[in-house]
Design a protein around this motif. Structure first.
Motif, short mmCIF file in Angstrom:
data_model
loop_
_atom_site.label_atom_id
_atom_site.label_comp_id
_atom_site.label_asym_id
_atom_site.label_seq_id
_atom_site.Cartn_x
_atom_site.Cartn_y
_atom_site.Cartn_z
N THR A 75 0.85 -1.19 0.00
CA THR A 75 0.00 0.00 0.00
C THR A 75 0.88 1.24 0.00
O THR A 75 1.77 1.37 0.83
CB THR A 75 -0.92 0.02 1.23
OG1 THR A 75 -1.70 -1.18 1.25
CG2 THR A 75 -1.84 1.22 1.20
N PRO A 128 -0.23 -4.65 9.20
CA PRO A 128 0.56 -3.75 8.36
C PRO A 128 1.97 -3.55 8.93
O PRO A 128 2.15 -3.42 10.14
CB PRO A 128 -0.24 -2.44 8.40
CG PRO A 128 -0.94 -2.48 9.73
CD PRO A 128 -1.20 -3.93 10.05
N LEU A 129 2.94 -3.53 8.04
CA LEU A 129 4.34 -3.25 8.41
C LEU A 129 4.79 -2.03 7.63
O LEU A 129 4.71 -1.99 6.39
CB LEU A 129 5.23 -4.45 8.07
CG LEU A 129 4.89 -5.79 8.76
CD1 LEU A 129 5.80 -6.88 8.24
CD2 LEU A 129 5.02 -5.65 10.26
N GLU A 130 5.26 -1.00 8.34
CA GLU A 130 5.66 0.24 7.69
C GLU A 130 6.95 0.05 6.90
O GLU A 130 7.86 -0.68 7.32
CB GLU A 130 5.86 1.35 8.73
CG GLU A 130 4.58 1.85 9.35
CD GLU A 130 4.81 3.05 10.25
OE1 GLU A 130 5.99 3.34 10.53
OE2 GLU A 130 3.83 3.70 10.66
N LEU A 131 7.01 0.74 5.75
CA LEU A 131 8.22 0.76 4.93
C LEU A 131 8.77 2.18 4.97
O LEU A 131 8.09 3.13 4.58
CB LEU A 131 7.89 0.37 3.48
CG LEU A 131 7.28 -1.03 3.28
CD1 LEU A 131 6.93 -1.25 1.82
CD2 LEU A 131 8.24 -2.10 3.76
N SER A 132 10.00 2.32 5.46
CA SER A 132 10.60 3.64 5.63
C SER A 132 11.84 3.77 4.77
O SER A 132 12.62 2.82 4.61
CB SER A 132 10.98 3.87 7.11
OG SER A 132 9.83 3.79 7.93
N VAL A 168 8.10 7.49 5.93
CA VAL A 168 7.29 6.32 5.63
C VAL A 168 6.79 6.44 4.19
O VAL A 168 6.06 7.37 3.84
CB VAL A 168 6.09 6.22 6.60
CG1 VAL A 168 5.21 5.03 6.22
CG2 VAL A 168 6.59 6.06 8.03
N SER A 205 3.36 0.75 3.15
CA SER A 205 3.21 -0.32 4.14
C SER A 205 3.06 -1.65 3.42
O SER A 205 2.46 -1.72 2.32
CB SER A 205 2.01 -0.07 5.05
OG SER A 205 0.81 -0.19 4.33
N ASP A 258 1.29 -5.05 3.84
CA ASP A 258 0.19 -5.66 4.59
C ASP A 258 0.28 -7.18 4.46
O ASP A 258 0.21 -7.73 3.35
CB ASP A 258 -1.15 -5.17 4.05
CG ASP A 258 -1.27 -3.66 4.15
OD1 ASP A 258 -0.67 -3.08 5.06
OD2 ASP A 258 -1.96 -3.06 3.30
N ALA A 261 12.11 -5.71 3.92
CA ALA A 261 11.46 -4.40 3.92
C ALA A 261 12.40 -3.31 3.43
O ALA A 261 11.96 -2.32 2.83
CB ALA A 261 10.94 -4.06 5.31
#
Length: 690
Positions: free
Chosen positions: A376, A393-397, A402, A405, A407, A429
């Protein structure tokens, strides 16, 4: 709740309670008269009682929650059959203990023997064929169901006809066959028939598993596991003499697994159960094999005084100790993918980065055997794979920002992601965040490029209009005025001669000898030069206007311009005719950049058809929905792959500039050129062809 539903549930409760009551009365009476565990086991009271409770109660649960599914009712009938056996045996024992007639005792003995075979021979395999929907896999499986129903009495006859008493002190049943032992081949067929019925059910379940979605597979895994375990235990009992009766206790696993699969398949992660079960099954097989080999070897090497069994046990333990972790890894990899090998997952994800983000998401889900994975960005799902359910959800930075994410769908029976899953996802990630950031930059660059091109074409259209409608007429007026002045000051001229802007200059300049004065001669020369310069400027303006934008687009519109071009391309260089049709009804008003790109691609494609193919007809189709599609097809013969030239490259670049796609090449029916452009149709009004 409707009255029909209430009546059905009332019947379910009545039948379920009847099964429990039958088992309770039978067991209670037998315990009261002093029967022990061994007597209960040897007379099949334990196995029949447990199967009665599991089939009856599980059938009641299924019928209560899914009354339209026949599996619940079949299990209830199965439970009643198993429960009737110990109850009838208890009544027969009661009659015997109280001196009742032999005839009455034989009636209940016959009922006890004949009740349970229907459960194993008919109700169970039929329920397995209908699992989980309550319908057969296909009409072709109707014959399997008919065969199960038609051959079920053979197993009942085998059980009833043996004439063996159900317990010491009780008489034979009424249906005993005198020549029972001479019919042994027939009874072997009956046993094989039972095994074949279960195997058919397992085959049906396997086919359903291959065709099912993620939810269906979770349901089927429960029953497949229980069926395989039951077959492994029951098969020796049917064909190997001396097999313990208690192996039949594997059969109750089937109704339990069916009830869980139909009503609460998400209660526990079945893959975790299978992982552990397969590990211990493989380990058991390895242990048995090693034990047998070592026992045979040590039989001749170690004396009985040393203790061969102890030595074998020690050797087996030493060998199995390092095998268990390896077996667990193999089974976990089959069920959970490569989550214990993060480097392998990262490698698979890296291989898919060049293919795009959808390929990366699919690789993550496949590598970890996840039910769902999605990417997402800015609140929009740009790539997804699998069936969504409970999502974490796992955040992508990237660079402290950010960018999106990941999911992840939680496996059935798990409340969240395990630490092993999080470790792997944390590793992938990082490159995924870089890819998302790069994709966003690329999208922004493409958007800027499209805006620049659109602005350029809009500005060209404005300049063309201004030059054509403003400067062009002004220069033409100046030319007319210069012609008029020259004619007025010419001594031999009686009236002004207005020349058109395209007219050639006069064949000769005014004769200076006829001028009234030297000033008049100079005026004539200047006017002549002004007239020539003005006409040159008009020609330059016209060339500039034509270069800015195809004139036909403003004069005829896109559809009219394309039809005009199609008419011009009706003949090839060798004089042969080619029929070119244009289909573009209801095309909306297009932006200038898109209009020019569509015109250039279509005309270039038609030109290539006329020049390079041996087609007799071609069709230009423009379709507009969510996208603008331009398609040019011809009936030319196939001549191998197309070598990309300047024309194809130019068409591809025009499509790419505006975020579109372009394909071109031969097909079995002729040539094909296809371009597609994204288009916001909501802001455009329909444009009728001119």
């Amino acid at each position: 709740m409707t009255s029909t539903m209430a009546s059905r549930r009332g019947l379910v409760g009545l039948l379920g309670g009847f099964v429990v009551a039958e088992v309770a009365v039978a067991v209670g009476y037998l315990l009261a008269i002093g029967w022990g565990w061994h007597e209960m086991v040897d007379s099949f009271m334990v196995t029949n009682g447990l199967m009665a409770l599991t089939f009856g109660l599980c059938g009641a649960v299924i019928a209560w929650h899914r009354p339209s599914n026949p599996i619940g009712w079949l299990f209830l009938a199965d439970g009643i059959g198993h429960a009737t056996t110990p109850l009838a045996a208890a009544f027969a024992q009661y009659l015997a203990d109280n001196g009742a007639s032999i005839a009455a005792q034989r009636v209940f003995v016959t009922i006890s023997i004949a009740a349970w075979p229907w459960s194993i021979g008919l109700f169970l395999p039929l329920a397995l064929l209908l699992f989980p929907t309550g319908r057969l896999l296909s009409p072709r499986w109707r014959w399997a169901a008919i065969g199960v129903v038609a051959t079920a009495p053979l197993f009942v006859v085998e059980m009833v006809g043996s004439g063996d008493p159900i317990s010491p002190g009780l008489p034979h049943g009424y249906l005993a066959i005198p020549s029972y032992h001479s019919l042994q081949p027939l009874w072997t067929v009956a046993e094989l028939r039972n095994l074949l019925a279960i195997l058919l059910a397992v085959v049906c379940l396997t086919i359903r598993y291959r065709r099912a979605n993620e939810t269906g597979r979770r349901q089927l895994l429960w029953l497949l596991l229980a069926s395989v375990i039951a077959i492994l235990f029951v098969t020796p009992w049917a064909f190997v003499a001396g097999t313990p009766i208690l192996v039949l206790l594997a059969i109750p696993l089937i109704p339990i697994s069916v009830a869980v699969a139909i009503v609460r398949y998400q209660l526990l992660d079945i893959r975790l159960v299978i992982s552990r079960a397969l590990t211990w099954a493989l380990l058991s097989l390895v242990a048995i094999g090693i034990y047998a080999v070592l026992a045979a070897l040590l039989d001749s090497l170690i004396a009985s005084q040393v203790g061969r069994s102890a030595a074998v046990t020690v050797f087996v333990a030493l060998i199995i100790a390092p095998v268990l972790p390896r077996l667990q890894q193999l089974v976990d990899r089959a069920l959970y993918g490569d989550r214990h090998d993060p480097a392998r997952v990262a490698s698979r994800v890296g291989e898919q980065l060049s293919a795009g983000l959808p390929g990366v998401v699919a690789a993550i889900r496949s590598a970890l055997r996840l039910p769902y994975a999605a990417l997402t960005v800015d609140g929009e799902v740009i790539a997804a794979d699998g069936t969504p359910g409970s999502v974490v959800p796992l955040e992508l930075s990237y660079g402290g920002e950010v960018v999106g994410s990941l999911d992840i769908g939680v496996r059935s029976g798990e409340s969240g992601l395990s630490s092993a899953d999080r470790n792997v996802l944390g590793l992938v990630a990082v490159p995924l965040a870089v890819a998302v950031h790069a994709t966003r930059l690329s999208a922004e660059l493409q958007s800027s490029r499209e805006k620049l091109i659109s602005a350029r074409e809009e500005e060209r259209r404005r300049l063309r209009r201004d030059l054509h409608d403003g400067l062009g007429p002004t220069l033409t007026g100046i030319a007319f005025s210069a012609d008029a002045v020259a004619n007025l000051i010419s001594p031999g001229s009686d009236a002004p001669q207005a020349l058109s802007p395209d007219a050639s200059p006069p064949p000769s300049s005014p004769d200076p000898l006829r001028a009234s004065a030297s000033g008049g001669l100079q005026a004539v020369e200047l006017l002549t030069r002004l007239r020539a310069d003005t006409r040159t400027a008009i020609g330059d303006i016209r060339r500039l206007v034509d270069d800015l934008r195809p004139p036909a687009l403003d004069e005829l519109g896109l559809v009219g311009a394309l039809r005009q071009r199609a008419d011009q391309l009706s003949f090839r260089a060798d004089g042969a005719t080619i029929q070119v049709a244009v289909s573009a009804n209801g095309l909306p008003t297009l932006p200038a950049a898109l209009e020019v790109a569509a015109y250039r691609i279509a005309t270039e494609a038609l030109t290539n058809v006329v020049r390079h193919s041996r087609a007799t007809s071609a069709v230009l189709a423009l379709r507009c929905g969510s996208d603008l599609e331009i398609e040019v097809t011809d009936d030319g013969p196939p001549n191998g792959g197309w070598r990309p030239g300047v024309g194809l490259q130019a068409m591809r670049e025009r499509a790419t500039e505006l975020g579109g796609t372009f394909t071109a090449g031969p097909t079995p029916t002729g040539g094909l050129v296809h371009a597609r452009f994204p288009l916001a149709t909501t802001t455009m009004a329909p444009l009728e062809p001119r």
